[in-house]
Design a protein around this motif. Structure first.
Motif: not given
Length: 401
Positions: A374-388
């Protein structure tokens, strides 16, 4: 080798693969893909021989150009190779290193011909280990704030600073690192990508022990470390673009886009531990429903992965799918781990000892280590921000008006 463009030719290729696997893949390694990730610390003669064989054949990097030692296969051929390896219980031992999954593809994208000739063949043959120097103590999610300095010393570069969470740094021969080459410009514009030889006393690595018992991550310290002037990958101060491309390759490897070992279906594991009814089904309807939902999620992820690979064919930039599939892969893997422990019950809580089978001990350790996904390679929260923001076009609520 023939072109293998049509169905008949592809079947001939499959036959070639089966014959080659029969001659080269050690039977002792069947279904043992997990061994590849521990090869450095736990030497295995059969695994060493398998790594050498697949490296020399070029099939550890099946679609990479033949002039650098790769397989030079087409996408259909590579898919057929992966399918035949899965049927044989074989696996690609090179896919557990960052040379094949991240650095190598990025050098193929941005490297000079001299850099490709120097670095790609040893990666293809599995002869070198690479790590990636990105995160720093004060530059994690905001990676562009990195402060590791790289200064021009005339005929070479001098590097000073610290990286953290550097996977496999203690075993690595080389490091692909983002460094600050111009502190006077905007933070994204003063970064370069450097290929650094790890075999020098100016570099110190300190493993960080994790809850699962392993130490795959390190603190890495550079104190007047050196790199030649031709160690820049891409142009000076344009490393942010190179770095983003590497992250795309990393996320592809994390989502399963680059292949991996075959897992035992979860419902088969369940039937060894939980009660089944007269029809051979898992008796607990709630568990049966959740297992079915997990299988559906995994199937949807794999179908989306295949579609994304087709859409990205020939693309040179980052694709939206990389961000979406990173979180999807994390959800599928973590759900499987949680269900596995629930199915095994008390046997899924063993840490060591003869009372627990090897797969039971691996299950609890895998469950713990998998939390890091959930953290490495880009955290889940960061990835959700990118997606949104970048994919769905939703407003940026993190910036003040």
């Amino acid at each position: 080798m023939a072109d293998f463009g049509g169905d008949i030719e592809l079947e001939d290729f499959r036959a070639e693969v089966r014959a080659w696997l029969e001659a080269n893949f050690p039977a002792s390694l069947k279904g043992q893909a997990v061994l590849a990730s521990a090869e450095i610390t736990t030497p295995n003669a059969d695994l060493k021989a398998w790594r050498k064989a697949i490296g020399e054949k070029g099939w550890g990097t099946p679609t990479w150009p033949k002039e650098y030692g790769g397989g030079g296969l087409s996408i259909p051929q590579a898919r057929a190779l992966a399918q035949e390896m899965a049927k044989a219980g074989a696996f690609n031992p090179l896919m557990f290193g960052m040379g094949v999954t991240m650095i190598g593809p990025t050098i193929l994208d941005y490297g000079t011909e001299a850099q490709k000739q120097k670095h790609i063949p040893p990666i293809v043959r599995g002869e070198v280990q690479w790590c990636v120097g990105y995160s720093e103590p004060n530059a994690g999610s905001d990676l562009a704030s990195l402060q590791t300095k790289c200064e021009d010393a005339g005929d070479h570069w001098v590097i000073n600073g610290q990286k953290i969470w550097t996977s496999g740094a203690q075993y690595s021969d080389w490091c692909g690192a983002l460094v600050r080459t111009d502190p006077t410009v905007k933070k994204h514009d003063g970064i370069s990508f450097l290929l650094i030889d790890m075999h020098q006393p100016a570099i110190e690595t300190r493993p960080i022990k994790l809850i699962a018992g392993a130490s795959p991550f390190c603190e890495t310290f550079f104190t007047d470390a050196k790199a030649p002037k031709d160690a820049l990958l891409g142009k000076l101060n344009e490393g942010w673009t190179v770095g983003k491309r590497l992250l795309q390759h990393e996320r592809a490897s994390q989502t399963g886009a680059s292949g991996g070992g075959r897992q035992t279906p979860l419902h088969e594991i369940a039937k060894r531990y939980v009660e089944v009814d007269g029809k051979g089904r898992i008796a607990d309807p709630d568990l049966r429903t959740r297992l079915t939902q997990h299988l559906m999620d995994a199937r949807i992820h794999n179908l989306t992965l295949a579609r994304a690979a087709a859409e990205a064919k020939g693309a040179s930039g980052a694709t939206n799918a990389a961000s979406v599939l990173k979180n999807s892969a994390t959800h599928v893997a973590q759900t499987r781990a949680e269900l596995t422990l629930e199915i095994m019950g008390a046997q899924g809580l063993g840490w060591e000892g003869e009372a627990f089978a090897k797969e039971e001990i691996e299950a609890v350790r895998g469950w713990l280590s998998g939390k890091a996904m959930s953290i490495y390679g880009g955290s889940a929260e960061i990835q959700n921000n990118i997606i949104s923001k970048r994919i769905l076009g939703l407003p940026d609520t993190t910036q003040s008006s």
